[in-house]
Design an enzyme around this catalytic site. Structure first.
Site, PDB file in Angstrom:
ATOM      1  N   LYS A   1       0.464   6.669   9.748  1.00  0.00           N
ATOM      2  CA  LYS A   1      -0.404   5.481   9.760  1.00  0.00           C
ATOM      3  C   LYS A   1      -1.624   5.779  10.619  1.00  0.00           C
ATOM      4  O   LYS A   1      -1.547   6.600  11.536  1.00  0.00           O
ATOM      5  CB  LYS A   1       0.343   4.284  10.364  1.00  0.00           C
TER       6      LYS A   1
ATOM      7  N   GLY B   1      -4.933 -11.944   1.769  1.00  0.00           N
ATOM      8  CA  GLY B   1      -5.533 -10.642   1.488  1.00  0.00           C
ATOM      9  C   GLY B   1      -4.986 -10.118   0.175  1.00  0.00           C
ATOM     10  O   GLY B   1      -4.460 -10.874  -0.653  1.00  0.00           O
ATOM     11  N   ASN B   2      -5.095  -8.820   0.013  1.00  0.00           N
ATOM     12  CA  ASN B   2      -4.695  -8.197  -1.247  1.00  0.00           C
ATOM     13  C   ASN B   2      -3.247  -8.514  -1.641  1.00  0.00           C
ATOM     14  O   ASN B   2      -2.952  -8.759  -2.811  1.00  0.00           O
ATOM     15  CB  ASN B   2      -4.907  -6.687  -1.109  1.00  0.00           C
TER      16      ASN B   2
ATOM     17  N   GLY C   1      -1.254 -15.648   4.697  1.00  0.00           N
ATOM     18  CA  GLY C   1      -2.235 -14.610   4.397  1.00  0.00           C
ATOM     19  C   GLY C   1      -2.894 -14.888   3.062  1.00  0.00           C
ATOM     20  O   GLY C   1      -2.403 -15.704   2.257  1.00  0.00           O
TER      21      GLY C   1
HETATM   22  N1  GLU Z   1      -0.807   0.320   3.613  1.00  0.00           N
HETATM   23  C1  GLU Z   1       0.229   0.171   2.642  1.00  0.00           C
HETATM   24  C2  GLU Z   1       1.583   0.033   3.320  1.00  0.00           C
HETATM   25  O1  GLU Z   1       1.705  -0.401   4.442  1.00  0.00           O
HETATM   26  C3  GLU Z   1       0.173   1.259   1.588  1.00  0.00           C
HETATM   27  C4  GLU Z   1       0.342   2.642   2.109  1.00  0.00           C
HETATM   28  C5  GLU Z   1       0.033   3.722   1.089  1.00  0.00           C
HETATM   29  O2  GLU Z   1      -0.296   3.422  -0.046  1.00  0.00           O
HETATM   30  O3  GLU Z   1       0.126   4.887   1.492  1.00  0.00           O
HETATM   31  O4  GLU Z   1       2.591   0.276   2.728  1.00  0.00           O
END
Ligand code: GLU
Length: 427
Positions: free
Chosen positions: A106, A220-221, A218
């Protein structure tokens, strides 16, 4: 976010509990408790007014025993190293539970993109890549969007990576725009994935989705596509909530006969902040942000940040709630878990419930490697089958072993990663 909350301590507490249940040997346990490496760096950006601002960035590699690290990059003013560590850890369990050949990582930057121009954001994205260039890549670590980052941010990052690498590497990053190496269905994937789990959970509860009610936190997406899918399936979403940057407060937008996701998107900015006046004029009640959790509904769907269902807020959950679908990462704290368990609410834990995004990211990489892109229908069908399989693996484990659903999800995921450690001779 409460001041004492530490997301990484929470991730470790969840892990420790399951390590005990699995009787994990001390070596593997210690290995999986910590990120394997992390990068903390500064990113200088020349702002539009001519000054230079220094932003702080992070990338954490939690684990790569099952494949390259994978996970999004968040842009958020309250980002911390420990939050990124926790999110990287959850990515390891998420990929393992979905059974895709990826590890956990991350990234983040402490910044508020809502207060930055497009040019400033582009410089930030390029600067982030320059700082981690040697330690990321299609075979090492593959970033993606997350809170307040978009397909455009991913493309700037790809462009910087390819400029430095001197070639085309579309598998380096996922969540790219369609037509620029992105996958159809990626935008919808997380929200729809949440709803595939909700659909399967409703079956197990013997309930018909038609006519069920839900409160979303929320907009968002994740929530936008979640509400759309749920509404189309005949459910009624009575509220969504979002942050309003003008007075730095969250609001809940409620309509008892069901919110209209397309209308709300049409009056929201690109971060999902809804125009309060326009919503009011269209007959929406505007309530305090925390009111989403108090709604008399069947399903709660937190799709914002971590630490939303905690010791303080869990007591507000109405007795009508039968299901919690965790679209966000880490929305429920270990203090709230026993209360939910005792009330016998069905929980779809975060790293299962929101795994649709990373699963589609994996499909995006597969398509990039083939240089051949699937129809949207094919992407979503494949996504459905991965999510459905992972959901029932978790639910079967919970039933057979008589354990809480979060523990069941952890048991499957941790066991898979521990097995990889043993097979590789690392523990
Ligand atoms: N940010 C998204 C998650 O928390 C997607 C991560 C990704 O596609 O690598 O799962």
């Amino acid at each position: 976010m409460s001041e004492n909350f530490n997301a990484f301590e929470m991730a470790q507490a969840q892990f420790d509990r399951v390590a005990d249940m699995l009787g994990l040997d001390p070596g593997v346990r210690e290995l999986l408790r910590w990120p394997m490496r992390e990068f903390h760096f500064t990113i200088p950006v020349r702002m539009d007014d001519g000054s230079v601002r220094i932003f702080r960035g992070f990338r954490v590699h939690h684990n790569d025993l099952r494949g390259p690290c994978k996970g999004g990059i968040r842009f958020h003013p309250q980002e911390t190293a420990d939050t990124v560590r926790a999110l990287a850890t959850w990515m390891t369990w998420k990929c393992a539970l979905a059974d895709i050949p990826l590890g956990g990582g991350k990234g983040g930057v402490i910044c508020d993109p809502r207060r930055m121009s497009a040019r400033e954001q582009e410089q930030l994205c390029r600067g982030w890549i320059r700082q981690v260039f040697k330690n990321v890549g299609p075979e090492l670590d593959v970033p993606a969007p997350d809170v307040m980052t978009s397909a455009q941010h991913m493309l700037w990052m790809l462009d910087e990576y390819e400029t430095l690498a001197g070639g085309h590497y579309p598998g380096f990053i996922t969540g790219k725009p369609v037509g620029m190496g992105g996958s159809l269905g990626r935008k919808e994937a997380t929200g729809f994935g949440v709803m595939f789990c909700v659909r399967e959970a409703a079956k197990r509860l013997g309930r018909d989705l038609k006519g069920m009610t839900a409160a979303f936190q929320g907009f968002g997406n994740v929530a936008q596509y979640g509400v759309r899918w749920f509404t189309q399936a005949g459910g009624r979403a009575v509220c969504v909530s979002c942050w309003d940057g003008r007075d730095n407060a969250a609001y809940t937008y409620r309509r008892a006969d069901g919110v209209d996701p397309d209308f709300l998107v049409s009056i929201a900015d690109s971060y999902g902040a809804i125009d309060r006046e326009k919503a009011r004029a269209a007959g929406y009640e505007v309530l305090p942000g925390e009111d989403w959790i108090k709604q008399r509904v069947d399903i709660l769907v937190p799709c914002a940040l971590e630490n939303q269902i905690n010791a303080d807020t869990v007591k507000h959950i109405a007795d009508s709630v039968v299901l919690i679908a965790e679209g966000a990462n880490g929305p429920t704290t270990p203090e709230a878990d026993p209360v939910i368990k005792q009330r016998q609410i069905f929980v779809i834990p975060d790293f299962l419930c929101n795994a649709g995004g990373v699963t589609c990211s994996y499909f995006e990489q597969v398509q990039a490697n083939m240089n051949y892109y699937w129809e949207k229908k094919e992407v979503l069908q494949r996504l459905d089958s991965v999510m459905t399989k992972a959901f029932h693996a978790m639910a079967d484990m919970a039933e057979q072993r008589g354990v809480y659903m979060r523990d069941a999800a952890y048991m499957i995921a941790v066991d898979r990663v521990a097995q990889a450690a043993r097979l590789r001779g690392r523990a």
